[in-house]
Enzyme design. Sequence first.
Site, PDB file in Angstrom:
ATOM      1  N   SER A  53       0.795  -1.220   0.000  1.00  0.00           N
ATOM      2  CA  SER A  53       0.000   0.000   0.000  1.00  0.00           C
ATOM      3  C   SER A  53       0.832   1.277   0.000  1.00  0.00           C
ATOM      4  O   SER A  53       0.381   2.304  -0.491  1.00  0.00           O
ATOM      5  CB  SER A  53      -0.959   0.004   1.185  1.00  0.00           C
ATOM      6  OG  SER A  53      -0.256  -0.139   2.398  1.00  0.00           O
ATOM      7  N   HIS A  76      -5.321  -3.321  -2.868  1.00  0.00           N
ATOM      8  CA  HIS A  76      -5.046  -2.388  -3.973  1.00  0.00           C
ATOM      9  C   HIS A  76      -4.970  -3.067  -5.331  1.00  0.00           C
ATOM     10  O   HIS A  76      -4.535  -2.451  -6.297  1.00  0.00           O
ATOM     11  CB  HIS A  76      -3.748  -1.622  -3.693  1.00  0.00           C
ATOM     12  CG  HIS A  76      -3.801  -0.821  -2.434  1.00  0.00           C
ATOM     13  ND1 HIS A  76      -4.283   0.463  -2.398  1.00  0.00           N
ATOM     14  CD2 HIS A  76      -3.473  -1.138  -1.153  1.00  0.00           C
ATOM     15  CE1 HIS A  76      -4.239   0.910  -1.155  1.00  0.00           C
ATOM     16  NE2 HIS A  76      -3.752  -0.048  -0.373  1.00  0.00           N
ATOM     17  N   LYS A  81     -11.453   0.542  -1.879  1.00  0.00           N
ATOM     18  CA  LYS A  81     -10.475   1.251  -2.727  1.00  0.00           C
ATOM     19  C   LYS A  81     -11.019   1.339  -4.151  1.00  0.00           C
ATOM     20  O   LYS A  81     -11.936   2.114  -4.378  1.00  0.00           O
ATOM     21  CB  LYS A  81      -9.136   0.567  -2.567  1.00  0.00           C
ATOM     22  CG  LYS A  81      -8.815   0.708  -1.064  1.00  0.00           C
ATOM     23  CD  LYS A  81      -7.500   0.615  -0.568  1.00  0.00           C
ATOM     24  CE  LYS A  81      -7.527   1.131   0.874  1.00  0.00           C
ATOM     25  NZ  LYS A  81      -6.762   0.300   1.790  1.00  0.00           N
TER      26      LYS A  81
HETATM   27  C1  LIG Z   1      -6.783   0.026   3.160  1.00  0.00           C
HETATM   28  C2  LIG Z   1      -6.216  -1.299   3.450  1.00  0.00           C
HETATM   29  C3  LIG Z   1      -6.842  -2.166   4.338  1.00  0.00           C
HETATM   30  C4  LIG Z   1      -8.030  -1.764   5.142  1.00  0.00           C
HETATM   31  O1  LIG Z   1      -9.189  -1.839   4.419  1.00  0.00           O
HETATM   32  P1  LIG Z   1     -10.473  -1.028   4.924  1.00  0.00           P
HETATM   33  O2  LIG Z   1     -11.586  -1.686   4.193  1.00  0.00           O
HETATM   34  O3  LIG Z   1     -10.261   0.379   4.548  1.00  0.00           O
HETATM   35  O4  LIG Z   1     -10.556  -1.241   6.394  1.00  0.00           O
HETATM   36  C5  LIG Z   1      -6.312  -3.424   4.483  1.00  0.00           C
HETATM   37  N1  LIG Z   1      -5.193  -3.793   3.841  1.00  0.00           N
HETATM   38  C6  LIG Z   1      -4.555  -2.981   2.997  1.00  0.00           C
HETATM   39  C7  LIG Z   1      -3.331  -3.460   2.292  1.00  0.00           C
HETATM   40  C8  LIG Z   1      -5.036  -1.702   2.781  1.00  0.00           C
HETATM   41  O5  LIG Z   1      -4.377  -0.880   1.976  1.00  0.00           O
END
Ligand SMILES: *Cc1c(COP(=O)(O)O)cnc(C)c1O
Length: 385
Positions: free
Chosen positions: A182, A210, A242
């Site tokens: 991320s 992602h 995302k």
């Molecule tokens: C954003 C993210 C999460 C968390 O997901 P949410 O649905 O926003 O709680 C988990 N893992 C990664 C790699 C992320 O980038």
Amino acid sequence: MNSLDTFADTKLRGLEEKFTRRHIHVSERQENAYTLRQGKALISFCCNDYLNFTHHPEVKQAAKQAIDIYGAGAGASRLVTGNHPLIDTLEKQLAQLKGTEDACVFSSGYMANMGIIPCFIGAADIIFLDEFSHACLFAGSQLSKAKIKIFRHNDMAHLEELLEMHRKDHPRAIILTDGVFSMDGDLAPLDQIAPLAKRHDAWLMTDDAHGIGIMGGNNRSGSRATFDPLPEIPLQMGTLSKAIGSFGGYLCASKSVIDLVKTRARSLIFTTALPPASAAAALKALELIERDPDYCDRPIQNATLFCQQLGLPTPVSPIVPVIIGEAAKCMEAAAHLEERGFLVTGIRPPTVAIGTARLRITFSARHSKEDILRLAHTIREMNLL
Ligand SMILES: *Cc1c(COP(=O)(O)O)cnc(C)c1O
């Protein structure tokens, strides 16, 4: 002053001295990657809304319709009365997309990881975790009470060494990694991790928050499908927050695994189900991805255009880190960009390692070529690279 407030104030002062105190700003996200802050419209290069689906007319319409039919909230945990029909449909769609027997939808990605890991791994077991993995993989690992061995980022020799040294002392083992990292935008070498996991009888879970919608095969199912042949990944976790543009987390896996998760994951059982509007928005987004896969290529195409301008390596995801180093310098750079109309948040320790504070620049389908070129030009003039 009471001891609680004194503690909070002292702690805050310490963070301020290290330039690591965080502030939450009111932000009004608008169409086409614009964000309104203190009355000023900025072009955002830091959202995870890679396909701009949070503002897609069809997605918004689907969410509104779901509210009219099912109400604003789920009203209870999924195990009580919160399991409205859209969640069931969403699970079927996710399983189909990822090529698994079944899926389980959680109320967020963070909660998915907090719930899944302790279902399979306990105090006697061991977890192998990439050092750059997302915070919620660390949090879920800690909840499991298992022994945690952290391997150097994408370092297969180190992972193998740790497996050889420690695997045999524990009844069960799991390897955890982001599919797309991320804060760095690179991919895990799943084609190498999967066979290593198999050889050492360690289960493998990827967090592909992602990846979905942006990369991987004809259906854009995520980072796993960028490898040929497909690596074996028994636990495919991700988020709907995302590229999908909604909210919620999920796990795609075999029927047995999902059945166990649904009866044991505490962050599923003891929390309210995903609101109907979020499920409906996610379903519509999945439909849009299937309808127009070429549109899904735009975020990486835009990242590529940016990287070409600055002589950076060709990106494999829409996330491009510009490493600054010191936290203070990084926040100054972000402020400078904001003055020029760009919203790029600085990412500091402890989110990233000390000395690697960075501008985390993300690209979406609806960034215009002119804006991308102007951002590249501004960053070049700042002499950051
Ligand atoms: C954003 C993210 C999460 C968390 O997901 P949410 O649905 O926003 O709680 C988990 N893992 C990664 C790699 C992320 O980038």
